[in-house]
Write a protein that holds these residues in place. Sequence first.
Motif, mmCIF file in Angstrom:
data_model
loop_
_atom_site.group_PDB
_atom_site.id
_atom_site.type_symbol
_atom_site.label_atom_id
_atom_site.label_comp_id
_atom_site.label_asym_id
_atom_site.label_seq_id
_atom_site.Cartn_x
_atom_site.Cartn_y
_atom_site.Cartn_z
ATOM 1 N N THR A 1 0.836 -1.201 0.000
ATOM 2 C CA THR A 1 0.000 0.000 0.000
ATOM 3 C C THR A 1 0.870 1.251 0.000
ATOM 4 O O THR A 1 0.600 2.215 -0.725
ATOM 5 C CB THR A 1 -0.934 0.010 1.224
ATOM 6 N N ALA A 2 1.938 1.222 0.795
ATOM 7 C CA ALA A 2 2.858 2.367 0.838
ATOM 8 C C ALA A 2 3.544 2.573 -0.502
ATOM 9 O O ALA A 2 3.701 3.712 -0.966
ATOM 10 C CB ALA A 2 3.902 2.143 1.931
ATOM 11 N N LEU B 1 1.298 4.349 -2.795
ATOM 12 C CA LEU B 1 1.201 5.772 -2.460
ATOM 13 C C LEU B 1 2.428 6.534 -2.954
ATOM 14 O O LEU B 1 2.330 7.681 -3.414
ATOM 15 C CB LEU B 1 1.044 5.943 -0.942
ATOM 16 N N GLY C 1 -3.384 0.715 7.756
ATOM 17 C CA GLY C 1 -3.240 2.016 7.102
ATOM 18 C C GLY C 1 -2.175 2.886 7.750
ATOM 19 O O GLY C 1 -1.442 3.608 7.064
ATOM 20 N N SER D 1 -0.426 11.849 -2.023
ATOM 21 C CA SER D 1 -0.391 10.543 -1.368
ATOM 22 C C SER D 1 -1.238 10.545 -0.107
ATOM 23 O O SER D 1 -1.954 9.582 0.192
ATOM 24 C CB SER D 1 1.060 10.161 -1.024
ATOM 25 N N SER E 1 1.243 1.766 6.611
ATOM 26 C CA SER E 1 1.446 2.237 5.238
ATOM 27 C C SER E 1 1.815 3.708 5.227
ATOM 28 O O SER E 1 2.707 4.138 4.483
ATOM 29 C CB SER E 1 0.172 2.020 4.411
ATOM 30 N N GLY E 2 1.135 4.490 6.058
ATOM 31 C CA GLY E 2 1.426 5.914 6.130
ATOM 32 C C GLY E 2 2.838 6.199 6.592
ATOM 33 O O GLY E 2 3.516 7.091 6.071
ATOM 34 N N TRP F 1 -4.429 8.299 0.663
ATOM 35 C CA TRP F 1 -4.377 7.458 1.857
ATOM 36 C C TRP F 1 -5.684 7.549 2.645
ATOM 37 O O TRP F 1 -6.245 6.532 3.059
ATOM 38 C CB TRP F 1 -3.200 7.873 2.735
#
Length: 545
Positions: A145-146, A149, A385, A169, A388-389, A173
Amino acid sequence: MAENSSYNTGKPQAIPEHSGIEKDLYGNSPPIYDGDAAEHQHVIADKLARKLSARQVQMIAIGGTIGTGLFLGTGKSLATGGPASILIAYIIVGVIVFLTMLSLGEMAAFVPIAGSFCTFAGRFVDDALGFALTWNYWFNDAVSTASDLIALQLVLTYWNTNFPGWALSLIFWFVLVGVNIITVRAYGELEYWLSLLKVITIIIFIILGIAVNAGGNKAHHYIGGENWHLPGAPFVGGIGGFASVFVTASFAYGGTESIAITAGETKNPTKNLPRVVKNVFWRILLFYVLSVLLIGLNVPYNTPNLSTKSSATSPFTIVFQMAGSTAAGSFINAVIMTSVLSAGNHALFAGTRLLYTLAVDRHAPSFFGNLNRNQVPWIAVLTTGAVSGLCFGASFIGAGQLWSWLQNIVGVSNQISWICIGVASIRFRAGLERQGKTHLLPFKNWTYPYGPWFSVILNIVLVLVQGWSSFSPKFSAVDFVSYYIEIPVMLVMYVGWKLVKKTEIVKLEEMDLESDVYVVQPGELDKEHLPGWKGKIQTAIRWIF
């Protein structure tokens, strides 16, 4: 339907006759649990709603895994390995994934549960392997996921805009987390339309790529195989360049196996999952191989900005530019952005279900299994999430460089997962034979036993040799870590859990082949087909895709 949460939770008790409780394929009643609250709190897997339709599952299988690996990763592969390397690598990895999907489809159709192959590794091989693989694949999805982004930032540089990439991004997100936390239907519908857009785009690209090569370009020049004869081509970078392409190919194909993770939320999985495996993956393979062939023919491997520390230009965008104007390039670049959103959406969904499975199987704190009113594991969504952030927040070191490292990590993680799926498949079949239940399989892997063994052995070879470029022409510590860090991490988690919990390899005669087996409900097959003109449209869509 007998869908208990895990193979190692709860204390089964006998159920009286005529109790009204449904029995499984073997005529056995599902276990009910005593009053032990400490164990009963983990019996939560049956709370996931089966709201993904056959239409959504099939389109997710076709297009959900097509993302940054194909649209951007092929640029890096072409620059480092050359046109022949990427074509050979994509064919070989495609065959591996096809064999893996046959093995996985056989198990998932028999035992369709959230977590799928990660749970199979624990149930059919060793609980320690299930623990290590699930945590590894959860991190894989969070990093995927990252990487999607970060890819947004790379795609945005095409327009030379002053809009900060990190802000874009961040916006995407929030969108991804919001969609995944609302309801599985929202995820399924968004993924359906985005996947459909990607499939249509690739079909257009294939037609356009053939025309461009034949002379339908701005220079009105027949290209043919010229780019295969450039200095250094068709194999660029020698053995190191060729070996390194396999990990980016594995990154591109990665996620195909995660379609089985939707098994816990798929309507009539016993019928739909085999259909996905048999009638869909070869089309994905066709998309990948044809796309890679046309990229190698039309785009020179030394094209500027195919892969740098600060940017990356999609070969798809370059081919569209060759065919027409800047407007055509901008169009396909915008489509690539939607594909990035789709791939990120798919990875976040899969990662969330794995964290949920970890809670179910007592491999993570039980609060990760908490569901909202729409039966979505919302804490797992927020946690995945958040990781990923944090990953894409590190893009200050150079989005292109970070994306390359994340590609390597995810690619190797995918290969390790395919190895474990093959091992689980071999053990699963052995257990069925020992217990005399092979005839109960709703879908059989016709390549067994050669297919799983081929996949396991070849993947092990690739994992060991594909980091060649980190040693030659000079040793690169950072690249070495990105290629090989997954191996010791998996070993530490496996050995650590095995020592702490004193787990043992599951004996064939004691293998659990009864819990979670799906039983088709009366009238469920009839619901698969809509009446009238809607049914005809549905049939046409299935035939085309």
